[in-house]
Design a protein around this motif. Structure first.
Motif: not given
Length: 217
Positions: A72-75, A157-162
């Motif tokens: 879903i993210y990649r789309s 660690g992490s990354a805030w993605t939307t």
């Protein structure tokens, strides 16, 4: 928290070296439920409007569900990452190549993170005026950032993605995870992993003097 899991960072070090981590996520090292819950317990001390505490936190370790969320993210990410990078005429132009490379790496490997997190907040701000939007998200975003700080303090660690939220993505993710879409809004999709090394440095930022206004714009 065990002593060997604490990086013993000063407050200033923690605040200036908590990065959006992508290429340095360790996809091979397991992340225990215990450390996740330690970080969440700390995050839940963050302020929330009227002490509502309307947040819910969905952690995903199931490989099939992680792959579904990554797709879903990649789309949404694929067309976005193919757009030409903006030119701003300052130090941000020097960094954009590394930023885009990092973003593309995460896009290609999202489901490899040991844990994915989707923070949710009760209610839906769809179509609300700016003031209501600010009030709504202000009851969740401090806790989400506190969670990232807690991860950093423990060598994760992490990354805030939307990007997964665009279009029908949020609804599709809700269906994958059983989130009641009409009652809760999602704030992002966070990959969680230990980092390869812990020697993060302050980022190059525009100087505060260029961004500051006193009494008037």
């Amino acid at each position: 928290m065990t002593a060997d899991s604490n990086l013993n960072l000063s407050t200033d070090e923690l605040l200036t070296t908590t990065r959006s981590v992508r290429k340095r996520l360790d996809f091979d090292k397991p992340v225990s439920r215990e450390v996740i819950m330690e970080c969440l317990d700390l995050a839940l001390q963050a302020p929330t409007g009227s002490n509502a505490q309307g947040w819910q936190w969905v952690f995903v370790t199931d490989p099939a569900k992680k792959k579904a969320l990554a797709d879903i993210y990649r789309s949404n990410a694929n067309p976005y990452l193919d757009l030409p990078a903006p030119e701003r005429g300052d130090i941000r132009d020097e960094q954009i190549g590394a930023v885009m490379s990092s973003a593309k790496f995460l896009n290609e490997n999202f489901e490899k993170a040991p844990v994915l997190m989707v923070p949710c907040l009760e209610g839906r701000p769809d179509g609300a005026p700016a003031g209501m939007q600010a009030s709504y998200w202000g009851s969740l975003l401090p806790a989400a950032w506190s969670f990232m700080l807690a991860l950093r303090s423990r060598g994760l660690g992490s990354a805030w993605t939307t990007l997964h939220l665009l279009g029908d993505g949020e609804k599709q993710a809700a269906e994958v995870l059983g989130i009641p879409f009409d009652k809760y809004a999602q704030a992002g999709l966070f990959p969680i992993a230990y980092t390869k090394g812990t020697d993060f440095k302050p980022a190059k930022r525009l100087p505060a003097e260029q961004l500051t206004h006193w009494d008037t714009w």
